[in-house]
Design a protein around this motif. Structure first.
Motif, PDB file in Angstrom:
ATOM      1  N   ILE A  11      51.953 -52.316  81.256  1.00 58.38           N
ATOM      2  CA  ILE A  11      51.444 -53.776  81.585  1.00 58.38           C
ATOM      3  C   ILE A  11      52.176 -54.584  80.592  1.00 58.38           C
ATOM      4  N   ILE A  12      51.917 -54.324  79.345  1.00 59.67           N
ATOM      5  CA  ILE A  12      52.307 -55.072  77.904  1.00 59.67           C
ATOM      6  C   ILE A  12      53.718 -55.388  78.138  1.00 59.67           C
ATOM      7  N   ILE A  13      54.628 -54.111  78.266  1.00 56.14           N
ATOM      8  CA  ILE A  13      55.963 -54.218  78.496  1.00 56.14           C
ATOM      9  C   ILE A  13      56.388 -55.028  79.652  1.00 56.14           C
ATOM     10  N   SER A  14      55.794 -54.878  80.793  1.00 51.00           N
ATOM     11  CA  SER A  14      56.142 -55.683  81.927  1.00 51.00           C
ATOM     12  C   SER A  14      55.919 -57.248  81.683  1.00 51.00           C
ATOM     13  N   LEU A  15      55.014 -57.671  81.112  1.00 46.47           N
ATOM     14  CA  LEU A  15      54.576 -59.148  81.083  1.00 46.47           C
ATOM     15  C   LEU A  15      55.782 -59.338  80.062  1.00 46.47           C
ATOM     16  N   VAL A  16      56.162 -58.755  78.764  1.00 47.63           N
ATOM     17  CA  VAL A  16      57.216 -59.319  77.972  1.00 47.63           C
ATOM     18  C   VAL A  16      58.380 -59.486  78.657  1.00 47.63           C
ATOM     19  N   GLY A  17      58.811 -58.406  79.508  1.00 45.50           N
ATOM     20  CA  GLY A  17      59.975 -58.328  80.456  1.00 45.50           C
ATOM     21  C   GLY A  17      60.246 -59.330  81.489  1.00 45.50           C
ATOM     22  N   LEU A  18      58.959 -59.756  81.949  1.00 39.54           N
ATOM     23  CA  LEU A  18      58.798 -60.766  83.325  1.00 39.54           C
ATOM     24  C   LEU A  18      59.185 -62.051  82.445  1.00 39.54           C
ATOM     25  N   ALA A  19      58.584 -62.089  81.114  1.00 39.61           N
ATOM     26  CA  ALA A  19      58.934 -63.431  80.618  1.00 39.61           C
ATOM     27  C   ALA A  19      60.481 -63.802  80.257  1.00 39.61           C
ATOM     28  N   GLY A  20      60.994 -62.413  79.830  1.00 43.05           N
ATOM     29  CA  GLY A  20      62.610 -62.750  79.386  1.00 43.05           C
ATOM     30  C   GLY A  20      63.321 -62.803  80.556  1.00 43.05           C
ATOM     31  N   ASN A  21      63.193 -62.097  81.725  1.00 47.50           N
ATOM     32  CA  ASN A  21      63.897 -62.239  82.791  1.00 47.50           C
ATOM     33  C   ASN A  21      63.851 -63.503  83.500  1.00 47.50           C
ATOM     34  N   SER A  22      62.437 -64.048  83.652  1.00 42.47           N
ATOM     35  CA  SER A  22      62.282 -65.396  84.049  1.00 42.47           C
ATOM     36  C   SER A  22      63.156 -66.438  83.164  1.00 42.47           C
ATOM     37  N   VAL A  23      63.293 -66.242  82.140  1.00 40.04           N
ATOM     38  CA  VAL A  23      64.266 -67.199  81.358  1.00 40.04           C
ATOM     39  C   VAL A  23      65.695 -67.037  81.556  1.00 40.04           C
TER      40      VAL A  23
END
Length: 304
Positions: A11-23
């Protein structure tokens, strides 16, 4: 307890990755002029975003352990939602590496005769193919219109396994050709940021995402494996695939910001991403912002 820790980490990694891919999605979709490779990167970021969303949703469901949910249905839904972006991401990454290899081996044809909208068409076809394979998988498992006959299921299973193997073959072969051309050719090519971006993305995929595909195929054809071993293998490979999708945006921004001079360290994320897709040798484009002709690689410089 171990699975709880795995789910929390995912979940933590996914949240970080979702933010990065959103950018990355925002910059490529609305803030930059698109070209041959940025179209692929945009679609790869979309696959990573869908992939990480699946990770996070089902990790939360695992932690909540809602008794009203049928575990078998949840497992089937998880595999379906997992396979679709996984196959799409692998296919798009293979297309990136293959097209880059083609641009190196046949530079004159690539610059003069490459179809203008080839990247967009290829991505649309790969998404459609991934969706088709997912629908066939759902049909074979009785999730749509009931269970088909055994021969049809065997054909579907073969197709679902064959396409990722074919995509991996393209990815590995084209990457090997590029590496050989870069290091061993008599007319040694100069390293560009685009080479580094593609190379690191492929390397991380091979280390982190490929094990899931291999384990899925092996476990699918090896029913004698114990349930405990299957759970452990899936937990580890799921975590690795999560790391892969999370790492891609950081690769782009790392390559784009590497070796900046101190006076250039306040560049915007848009310029940094442009630099990561820069296809000129460092000595030609390391000073200041990358020139516009650098960003218009191999045609396909349309806004879609």
């Amino acid at each position: 307890m171990n699975l709880l820790i795995f789910n929390l980490v995912k979940i933590i990694i996914s949240l970080v990755g979702l933010a990065g891919n959103s950018v990355v999605l925002w910059l490529l979709a609305f803030c930059m002029q698109r070209n041959a490779f940025s179209v692929y990167i945009l679609n790869l970021a979309g696959a990573d975003f869908a992939f990480l969303s699946t990770h996070m949703i089902f990790s939360i469901l695992d932690i909540v352990e809602d008794s009203r949910l049928d575990s078998s249905n949840v497992s089937q839904a998880y595999i379906v939602m997992f396979v679709f972006p996984y196959v799409a991401g692998l296919s798009i990454l293979s297309a990136i590496s293959t097209e880059r290899c083609l641009s190196v081996l046949k530079p004159i044809w690539y610059r003069c005769h490459r179809p203008k909208h080839m990247s967009s068409v290829m991505c649309a076809l790969l998404w459609a193919l991934s969706l088709l394979l997912t629908i066939l998988y759902m049909e074979c498992n009785g999730l749509l219109f009931g269970y088909p006959n055994r021969n049809f299921c065997m054909l579907i299973d073969f197709s679902i396994v064959l396409w990722p193997i074919f995509s991996f073959g393209l990815l590995f072969g084209s990457s090997l050709v590029l590496l050989t051309k870069l290091l061993c050719s008599s007319r040694k090519m100069k390293l560009t940021r685009l080479y580094v971006t593609i190379g690191l993305t492929v390397l991380v995929f091979l280390l982190c995402a490929l094990p899931w595909g291999i384990s899925y195929i092996l476990l699918h054809w090896m029913p004698t494996v114990s349930y405990r071993d299957i759970i452990i293998v899936h937990a580890v490979t799921d975590l690795l695939t999560c790391v892969n999708s999370c790492a891609n945006p950081f690769i782009y921004f790392f390559v784009g910001s590497y070796k900046q001079q101190k006076r250039q360290q306040r560049r915007s994320l848009r310029v940094i991403l442009q630099r990561a897709l820069q296809d000129v040798p460092e000595e030609d484009g390391s000073q200041g912002s990358p020139p516009q002709e650098t960003l218009e690689m191999s045609g396909d410089t349309h806004m879609t």
